[in-house]
Write a protein that holds these residues in place. Structure first.
Motif, PDB file in Angstrom:
ATOM      1  N   ASP A  27       0.968  -1.199  -0.013  1.00 15.00           N
ATOM      2  CA  ASP A  27      -0.004  -0.021   0.140  1.00 15.00           C
ATOM      3  C   ASP A  27       0.813   1.468   0.094  1.00 15.00           C
ATOM      4  OD1 ASP A  27      -2.321  -1.498  -0.041  1.00 15.00           O
ATOM      5  OD2 ASP A  27      -2.817  -1.205   2.257  1.00 15.00           O
ATOM      6  N   LEU A  28       1.725   1.330   0.701  1.00 14.29           N
ATOM      7  CA  LEU A  28       2.702   2.342   0.863  1.00 14.29           C
ATOM      8  C   LEU A  28       3.544   2.580  -0.394  1.00 14.29           C
ATOM      9  CD1 LEU A  28       4.562   1.902   4.257  1.00 14.29           C
ATOM     10  CD2 LEU A  28       2.884   3.722   3.845  1.00 14.29           C
ATOM     11  N   LEU A  29       4.095   1.562  -1.058  1.00 17.69           N
ATOM     12  CA  LEU A  29       4.654   1.818  -2.493  1.00 17.69           C
ATOM     13  C   LEU A  29       3.507   1.862  -3.540  1.00 17.69           C
ATOM     14  CD1 LEU A  29       7.458  -1.021  -2.149  1.00 17.69           C
ATOM     15  CD2 LEU A  29       7.768   1.583  -2.000  1.00 17.69           C
ATOM     16  N   GLY A  30       2.174   1.609  -3.486  1.00 18.66           N
ATOM     17  CA  GLY A  30       1.433   1.686  -4.585  1.00 18.66           C
ATOM     18  C   GLY A  30       1.420   2.906  -5.297  1.00 18.66           C
ATOM     19  N   PRO A  31       1.386   4.352  -4.666  1.00 16.99           N
ATOM     20  CA  PRO A  31       1.255   5.566  -5.276  1.00 16.99           C
ATOM     21  C   PRO A  31       2.750   5.757  -5.955  1.00 16.99           C
ATOM     22  CG  PRO A  31       0.548   5.712  -3.220  1.00 16.99           C
ATOM     23  CD  PRO A  31       1.103   4.349  -3.234  1.00 16.99           C
ATOM     24  N   ALA A  32       3.880   5.128  -5.616  1.00 12.95           N
ATOM     25  CA  ALA A  32       5.006   5.292  -6.251  1.00 12.95           C
ATOM     26  C   ALA A  32       5.025   4.625  -7.435  1.00 12.95           C
ATOM     27  CB  ALA A  32       6.218   4.986  -5.370  1.00 12.95           C
ATOM     28  N   ALA A  33       4.594   3.484  -7.535  1.00  8.21           N
ATOM     29  CA  ALA A  33       4.669   2.426  -8.830  1.00  8.21           C
ATOM     30  C   ALA A  33       3.522   3.022  -9.677  1.00  8.21           C
ATOM     31  CB  ALA A  33       4.096   1.173  -8.213  1.00  8.21           C
ATOM     32  N   ALA A  34       2.586   3.681  -9.210  1.00  9.18           N
ATOM     33  CA  ALA A  34       1.662   4.185 -10.052  1.00  9.18           C
ATOM     34  C   ALA A  34       2.005   5.409 -10.910  1.00  9.18           C
ATOM     35  CB  ALA A  34       0.380   4.427  -9.528  1.00  9.18           C
ATOM     36  N   ALA A  35       2.867   6.171 -10.166  1.00  9.95           N
ATOM     37  CA  ALA A  35       3.312   7.394 -10.817  1.00  9.95           C
ATOM     38  C   ALA A  35       4.633   7.033 -11.596  1.00  9.95           C
ATOM     39  CB  ALA A  35       3.987   8.171  -9.677  1.00  9.95           C
ATOM     40  N   LEU A  36       5.319   6.048 -11.258  1.00  9.30           N
ATOM     41  CA  LEU A  36       6.475   5.500 -12.291  1.00  9.30           C
ATOM     42  C   LEU A  36       5.828   5.009 -13.473  1.00  9.30           C
ATOM     43  CD1 LEU A  36       8.820   4.086  -9.684  1.00  9.30           C
ATOM     44  CD2 LEU A  36       9.459   5.931 -11.073  1.00  9.30           C
ATOM     45  N   ALA A  37       4.833   4.129 -13.370  1.00 12.04           N
ATOM     46  CA  ALA A  37       4.126   3.439 -14.591  1.00 12.04           C
ATOM     47  C   ALA A  37       3.553   4.420 -15.677  1.00 12.04           C
ATOM     48  CB  ALA A  37       3.057   2.666 -14.290  1.00 12.04           C
ATOM     49  N   SER A  38       3.264   5.856 -15.203  1.00 14.85           N
ATOM     50  CA  SER A  38       2.912   6.680 -16.032  1.00 14.85           C
ATOM     51  C   SER A  38       3.747   7.722 -16.448  1.00 14.85           C
ATOM     52  CB  SER A  38       1.461   7.344 -15.645  1.00 14.85           C
ATOM     53  OG  SER A  38       1.745   8.015 -14.419  1.00 14.85           O
ATOM     54  N   ALA A  39       4.892   7.631 -15.884  1.00 12.50           N
ATOM     55  CA  ALA A  39       5.980   8.732 -15.712  1.00 12.50           C
ATOM     56  C   ALA A  39       6.759   8.858 -17.173  1.00 12.50           C
ATOM     57  CB  ALA A  39       6.911   8.840 -14.590  1.00 12.50           C
ATOM     58  N   GLY A  40       7.188   7.730 -17.900  1.00 10.80           N
ATOM     59  CA  GLY A  40       7.980   7.714 -18.905  1.00 10.80           C
ATOM     60  C   GLY A  40       9.317   8.117 -18.621  1.00 10.80           C
ATOM     61  N   PRO A  41      10.305   8.587 -19.275  1.00 10.77           N
ATOM     62  CA  PRO A  41      11.684   8.952 -19.088  1.00 10.77           C
ATOM     63  C   PRO A  41      11.567   9.793 -18.029  1.00 10.77           C
ATOM     64  CG  PRO A  41      11.094   9.409 -21.290  1.00 10.77           C
ATOM     65  CD  PRO A  41       9.940   8.885 -20.758  1.00 10.77           C
ATOM     66  N   SER A  42      12.253   9.806 -16.781  1.00 10.63           N
ATOM     67  CA  SER A  42      12.201  10.860 -15.782  1.00 10.63           C
ATOM     68  C   SER A  42      13.276  10.023 -14.735  1.00 10.63           C
ATOM     69  CB  SER A  42      10.752  10.901 -15.155  1.00 10.63           C
ATOM     70  OG  SER A  42      10.564   9.796 -14.659  1.00 10.63           O
ATOM     71  N   VAL A  43      13.535  11.198 -13.958  1.00 12.12           N
ATOM     72  CA  VAL A  43      14.420  10.977 -12.817  1.00 12.12           C
ATOM     73  C   VAL A  43      13.853  11.244 -11.635  1.00 12.12           C
ATOM     74  CG1 VAL A  43      16.881  11.408 -14.264  1.00 12.12           C
ATOM     75  CG2 VAL A  43      15.775  13.148 -13.069  1.00 12.12           C
ATOM     76  N   PRO A  44      14.230  10.551 -10.540  1.00 13.99           N
ATOM     77  CA  PRO A  44      13.490  10.945  -9.095  1.00 13.99           C
ATOM     78  C   PRO A  44      13.688  12.487  -8.726  1.00 13.99           C
ATOM     79  CG  PRO A  44      15.019   9.030  -9.068  1.00 13.99           C
ATOM     80  CD  PRO A  44      15.256   9.655 -10.251  1.00 13.99           C
TER      81      PRO A  44
END
Length: 434
Positions: A300-317
């Motif tokens: 649950d804690l990592l869920g928002p990060a995973a969803a954001a990464l899935a839609s982020a495309g090429p990006s850096v933290p």
């Protein structure tokens, strides 16, 4: 192409080793003696070529004026995993069968349908853009009515997909006739669900892996042949590393869309199409919960990060918190991929001492863009996640876990495949010796 035969003179010009990914295009300049001299990356562009030219030019500039023009050696994973649609008769069995045949075979389920296909369902399947459709028909001896209806619908549907026909032998010929009459390319396979509650995924998984291996890896540079698949380049780098290490080696390449495991043998590579840290980031959490690598609270804690990464495309933290979440997902993806790989090869859970001796692994290397982060403590934590995973404990009992912080495995493999074996050995020796 440079002469790759043993004994042939190695080139005297530098090389730009180019890896075209689905998100990032990376270029490493390597001198003839195997010394890396420059690195550049650029977001993979829609036309691909402009991103390649920018990355190559930036890396080549590191050689300085007056240096010999570098040879460009390229690999690509821009094609991503094989996109698989699954059509069957019963929902839960259809879903489970689809995911099982994808494991370690380079594929990802993009659409599932159970029951008779209607016009809307065929259109929805086409919108998922599958590269192949797995057609199931239920247990042996069952009523073939739904199977034959679906075969006819798929035969008439619009889309370039191949059909993997994994059904009861008694109904196979009729379904095959319908599909081929519609012009479909069909690969007949044994029934995945021969008995109610039983799934036999192995033969179809092999067929899926073969389709993935024949999938075009990505666009070529203008006027040049298609590039090497990145999976093949890293596998070649793992083989060079294994020859130099004198021990069993596993290389885990965590990419944007897939996570690949290489065992220093070109026939011992597995590709997980549902694990990655961009498009497949949410699949990492699904796989990790299935394997018990993360508990529901962490998921649950990592869920928002995973969803954001899935839609982020090429990006850096954007900050250290995002970087830590990305590393954690990558480490978890590595653990899940290693478990599947070792299970696929029959090396997970062996208890007999002779089995442990035969499958001894002395070195595990984690590679991929996420591991280029300059955070020693964070990278050490990622390595520890793999090293101390309880399910991997026996197989990795003698193993050291290292991080490929300079992303040299794919370049080393490209060098080796293009007649630069000595340069490949030296590139790896400095970073993984001892």
């Amino acid at each position: 192409m440079t002469d790759p035969r043993p004994g042939a003179a190695e080139p005297t010009a530098p090389a730009v080793c180019l890896d075209v990914g689905s998100c990032w295009t990376k270029a490493v300049l390597v001198r003839p003696d195997g010394t890396p001299a420059g690195f550049a990356e650029h977001p993979t562009t829609p036309d691909v070529r402009s991103g390649i030219e920018a990355a190559v030019a930036a890396a080549a500039a590191s050689a300085g004026s007056g240096a010999a023009a570098p040879e460009v050696l390229s690999c690509s994973s821009a094609g991503g995993p094989l996109r698989l649609a699954v059509v069957g008769t019963e929902r839960l069995t259809t879903e489970e069968a689809g995911h099982r045949v994808c494991h370690s075979a380079g594929a990802r389920v993009v659409s599932v349908h159970d029951g008779p296909l209607d016009t809307d369902a065929v259109r929805a399947l086409a919108r998922a853009r599958p590269g192949a459709v797995l057609l199931l028909g239920g247990p042996d001896g069952g009523d073939p009515g739904v199977l034959l209806h679906n075969a006819g619908r798929l035969a008439r549907g619009r889309g370039p997909w191949t059909v993997l026909l994994a059904v009861d032998a008694a109904a196979r010929d009729d379904a095959l006739g319908l599909l081929r009459a519609g012009g479909r390319t069909v690969t007949p396979c044994p029934n995945v669900t021969p008995r109610r509650g039983e799934i036999v995924a192995g033969p179809v998984r092999d067929a899926v892996a073969d389709l993935y291996a024949r999938q075009v890896p990505g666009p070529a540079r203008q006027g040049e042949p298609a590039p090497t698949r990145t999976t093949e380049a890293v596998a070649a780098g793992a083989a060079v590393l294994a020859r130099g290490a004198g021990t069993g080696v596993l290389v885990v390449d965590v990419g944007s869309e897939t996570t690949d495991v290489h065992a220093g043998d070109p026939y011992a590579t597995t590709v997980e199409g549902d694990l990655g840290i961009r498009a497949a980031a949410e699949g990492v959490l699904v796989g990790a919960q299935t394997e018990g690598v993360v508990d529901p609270v962490e998921a649950d804690l990592l869920g928002p990060a995973a969803a954001a990464l899935a839609s982020a495309g090429p990006s850096v933290p954007a900050d250290r918190g995002e970087a830590a979440e990305e590393r954690r997902l990558a480490a978890v993806a590595a653990v899940v991929a290693l478990r599947r790989h070792l299970r696929h090869r029959g090396l997970l859970g062996h208890e007999h001492p002779l089995d442990r001796e035969r499958s001894e692994i002395g070195l595990v290397v984690l590679t991929g863009g996420v591991f280029r982060q300059r955070d020693a403590a964070g990278l050490a934590a990622a390595a520890a996640t793999v090293r101390h995973d309880p399910a991997l404990a026996v197989a990795l009992a003698a193993a050291e876990v290292r991080i490929d912080v300079e992303s040299v495995l794919a370049p080393a493999g490209l060098l080796a495949r293009h007649g630069r074996e000595a340069a490949a050995r030296e590139l790896l020796r400095e970073r993984f010796a001892g």
